[in-house]
Scaffold this active site. Structure first.
Site, mmCIF file in Angstrom:
data_model
loop_
_atom_site.group_PDB
_atom_site.id
_atom_site.type_symbol
_atom_site.label_atom_id
_atom_site.label_comp_id
_atom_site.label_asym_id
_atom_site.label_seq_id
_atom_site.Cartn_x
_atom_site.Cartn_y
_atom_site.Cartn_z
ATOM 1 N N LYS A 18 -8.599 -43.872 -77.840
ATOM 2 C CA LYS A 18 -9.713 -44.112 -76.917
ATOM 3 C C LYS A 18 -9.693 -45.568 -76.464
ATOM 4 O O LYS A 18 -9.338 -46.475 -77.229
ATOM 5 C CB LYS A 18 -11.036 -43.788 -77.605
ATOM 6 C CG LYS A 18 -12.224 -43.784 -76.640
ATOM 7 C CD LYS A 18 -13.486 -43.256 -77.302
ATOM 8 C CE LYS A 18 -14.616 -43.171 -76.263
ATOM 9 N NZ LYS A 18 -15.868 -42.662 -76.856
ATOM 10 N N CYS A 74 -11.598 -45.575 -65.256
ATOM 11 C CA CYS A 74 -12.835 -44.936 -65.701
ATOM 12 C C CYS A 74 -13.862 -44.987 -64.566
ATOM 13 O O CYS A 74 -14.179 -46.071 -64.060
ATOM 14 C CB CYS A 74 -13.387 -45.648 -66.931
ATOM 15 S SG CYS A 74 -14.877 -44.869 -67.590
ATOM 16 N N LYS A 77 -3.076 -46.653 -65.629
ATOM 17 C CA LYS A 77 -3.742 -45.376 -65.375
ATOM 18 C C LYS A 77 -4.546 -45.439 -64.081
ATOM 19 O O LYS A 77 -5.449 -46.256 -63.929
ATOM 20 C CB LYS A 77 -4.661 -45.023 -66.549
ATOM 21 C CG LYS A 77 -5.209 -43.593 -66.487
ATOM 22 C CD LYS A 77 -5.914 -43.253 -67.779
ATOM 23 C CE LYS A 77 -6.388 -41.799 -67.806
ATOM 24 N NZ LYS A 77 -7.024 -41.455 -69.097
#
Length: 373
Positions: A45, A138, A176
């Site tokens: 995480k 995110c 990412k």
């Protein structure tokens, strides 16, 4: 007999299935569970140097169900890890002591400060991680600190940060990508220009999963209120396939040799095969683990092996990107169809009788039909 073992950026994986950053990699207990069940790699995480600013709420998930009750969409408003970074350093070390030959990847996120990014990279490396994934994607939480997608939506900043990280990193680095952007090629190109070893795509899609028609409140409802969250699970797969294809085409054309980790609604070996056919080196699963458990990697591996046997592929590399050549423009589709119809017409006309000498007793009916309208 085909093999799922693969090597990506020097990382040797027993199979291409990777635990995606999120709840399935939230501490040492679950990370070791993933390795015990046979996952190819685990991305922990997302961590940051200062976890004191991370405060999660409950509930933090909302599910979209099909008529059968099956979960097809999953929204979350969960933040990055709320555990102190010093605990993560200790657990990274313990994990690598227990599983020295397995691949542990640190997902990291920081503010727009060079010293912070360099520090977190160096401390994670000292703890023994095998690679990094930079969370530029995110879609919720901490945008006021220019973290996550707020950074990943700005190619200039993204390229600069990748440069900071690559100057300090001695391990492979995957950037990412956020899908919450018009053209995913722009941040992808920036990250690779900045030196990133590879790309991960995609993260969750910014969403509102629905409104409760009894309370008139959006879900997930926290004290009667909510905030847009990240959408995942099967419903996002078609979007993820398109964006992975676009990233793969860019890599093939401009940055050959860079890697691509594909993400988005993977729940089966056949799902994984599709993403690999579109250029993925590895395939990440996060929501799927939350739905089916860590042991779900076994049937996924079996199904992917069955696909490979069917097509006589010996390795993942044998079919990586094999479907990319079948994407083209709409104008080219029109051209191809026009040419095919013209060829069919020409072939039909070539079979028509053009003089009385061409009539045949055995083909008389066919010849007659060919001349009829």
């Amino acid at each position: 007999m085909p093999t799922l073992a693969t090597t990506v950026d020097g990382l040797k994986l027993p199979n291409p299935f990777v635990i995606g950053s999120g709840p399935p990699g939230t501490n040492l207990n679950v990370i070791t569970k993933a390795f015990q069940e046979g996952w190819g790699a685990v991305i922990a995480k997302t961590v940051s140097l200062d976890a004191s600013k991370v405060v999660n709420v409950t509930p933090r998930y909302a599910k979209l169900l099909a008529g059968s009750g099956e979960v097809i969409g999953w929204e979350n408003i969960e933040l990055i890890s709320d555990r102190p970074f010093r605990l993560w350093e200790d657990e990274f070390k313990k994990c690598k002591d227990q599983y020295p030959d397995r691949i542990l990847i640190a997902s990291i996120m920081e503010e727009y400060r060079k010293d912070a990014w360099v520090e977190i990279v160096e401390r994670c490396q000292n703890a023994g991680v095998d690679a990094f994934e930079l969370n530029f994607s995110c879609p919720h939480g901490l945008p006021e600190r220019k973290m996550g997608a707020a950074m990943g939506q700005d190619p200039d900043i993204l390229e600069e940060v990748c440069g900071w990280v690559m100057a300090a990193a001695k391990k492979p680095v995957w950037a990412k990508m956020t899908p919450n952007i018009t053209h995913i090629e722009d941040p992808t190109r920036a990250a690779l220009r900045g030196g990133a070893t590879g790309i991960s795509a995609i993260n969750t899609i910014r969403s509102v999963v629905g409104i409760n028609l009894d309370t008139l409140r959006p879900e997930p409802s926290v004290e009667g209120y909510t905030t847009p969250g990240g959408y995942s699970s099967r419903a996002v797969k078609p979007i993820a396939l398109r964006m992975v294809m676009e990233c793969a085409q860019l890599i093939r054309k401009e940055f050959p040799g860079r890697s691509l980790s594909a993400i988005g609604g993977v729940e089966s070996g056949n799902d994984a095969a599709e993403f690999i056919l579109l250029g993925g080196d590895t395939v990440q699963v996060c929501t799927g683990v939350m739905k089916f458990g860590y042991e779900h990697v076994k049937p996924m591996c079996e199904q992917l092996l069955a696909f490979m046997e069917k097509h006589k592929f010996a390795t993942i590399a044998d079919f990586k990107g094999k479907s990319l050549e079948y994407f083209t423009t709409h104008a080219d589709l029109v051209k191809r169809q026009t040419e095919r119809k013209a060829a069919q017409k020409a072939a039909a006309e070539s079979k028509m009788v053009k003089s009385d000498a061409e009539w045949s007793g055995s083909d008389f009916v066919k010849q007659s039909n060919a001349l009829a309208r």
